[in-house]
Design an enzyme around this catalytic site. Structure first.
Site, PDB file in Angstrom:
ATOM      1  N   GLU A   1      36.428  39.006  37.967  1.00 33.61           N
ATOM      2  CA  GLU A   1      35.573  39.955  38.687  1.00 33.61           C
ATOM      3  C   GLU A   1      35.811  41.397  38.246  1.00 33.61           C
ATOM      4  O   GLU A   1      34.972  42.276  38.488  1.00 33.61           O
ATOM      5  CB  GLU A   1      35.800  39.820  40.201  1.00 33.61           C
TER       6      GLU A   1
ATOM      7  N   HIS B   1      41.660  38.113  36.326  1.00 38.47           N
ATOM      8  CA  HIS B   1      40.661  38.586  37.291  1.00 38.47           C
ATOM      9  C   HIS B   1      39.286  38.699  36.623  1.00 38.47           C
ATOM     10  O   HIS B   1      38.930  39.784  36.127  1.00 38.47           O
ATOM     11  CB  HIS B   1      41.059  39.956  37.837  1.00 38.47           C
TER      12      HIS B   1
ATOM     13  N   CYS C   1      44.208  34.853  41.082  1.00 41.17           N
ATOM     14  CA  CYS C   1      45.507  35.514  41.204  1.00 41.17           C
ATOM     15  C   CYS C   1      46.211  35.071  42.493  1.00 41.17           C
ATOM     16  O   CYS C   1      46.702  33.953  42.575  1.00 41.17           O
ATOM     17  CB  CYS C   1      45.331  37.032  41.127  1.00 41.17           C
TER      18      CYS C   1
END
Length: 230
Positions: A206, A204, A87
């Site tokens: 994660e 994302h 990002c």
């Protein structure tokens, strides 16, 4: 696998990616403050996390790209150290010139925070080797400036050199405009460097790497890295 997460003022996903790295690798990554110009020479991976570095003033990632640590990041890139920009980290990598193209305002000029479907375009990378190319993955996005743009020669180069890592698609895997959340050129959600050792992507991984978060589609990116870099 020795990893460092670069922390900028305004980073807000640095701890998220650190927790995922620790969970997958069994080792705590180094949390490296942007003002420290010296990075260890024995790193296997450098992560530029998501967030709003320097409040996204000027352009997203523009001020972070001038941080004291960036000179060391460039040197590590020249040595072939793996790098992941998520990002805002993708925006920083583009601002430094380590990745081509730019991230502009979303097509509808609104902040978007939702899960999207992605098609893994190539599994022949250290970031994507553990993905099934036939499977559509679901990973969250959260950005206001995620519209990836590149001129036609750059687009052709990315396609010819297999440097488009992931594209936005629908649940059936169709790469169509209706599945493009931000207007990105050719539905591009992530791109690779020339040597395929640097990846920038807007979603994302994660945030969806643990069943307690509602899914694990992002985890394969980190297990791919562990397998390749250990």
């Amino acid at each position: 696998m020795k990893a460092a997460v670069i922390v900028f003022p305004g980073s807000n996903c640095d701890r998220d990616v650190a927790v995922t790295l620790r969970d997958v690798t069994g080792q705590d990554p180094r949390m490296h403050w942007h003002a420290d110009p010296d990075l260890p020479e024995d790193l296997d991976l450098i992560v530029l996390p998501g967030g709003f570095s320097h409040g996204d003033y000027l352009r997203c990632g523009a001020m972070a790209a001038q941080a004291p640590v960036i000179a060391a990041v460039r040197r590590q890139a020249q040595r072939g150290v793996a790098m992941l920009g998520i990002c805002n980290g993708f925006q920083v990598l583009c601002e430094t010139g380590l990745l081509p193209g730019a991230l502009m305002r979303n097509r509808d000029l609104t902040y978007i925070c939702k899960d999207v479907h992605l098609k893994v375009v190539t599994t022949d990378t250290i970031f994507t080797s553990r993905y099934d190319p036939a499977r559509v993955v679901r990973i969250p996005i959260a950005h206001h400036d995620g519209n990836y743009v590149a001129d036609l020669p750059t687009q052709c180069m990315l396609e010819d050199e297999d440097r488009v890592a992931v594209r936005y698609c629908d649940a059936a895997g169709r790469v169509v405009d209706e599945a493009n959340p931000n207007g990105s050129t050719a539905n591009i959600a992530g791109v690779l460097s020339e040597n395929h050792r640097i990846l920038g992507l807007m979603p994302h991984p994660e945030r969806l790497a643990d069943p307690r978060l509602g899914g694990t589609d992002g985890r394969a990116l980190f297990t791919s890295l562990l397998e390749a870099l250990s």
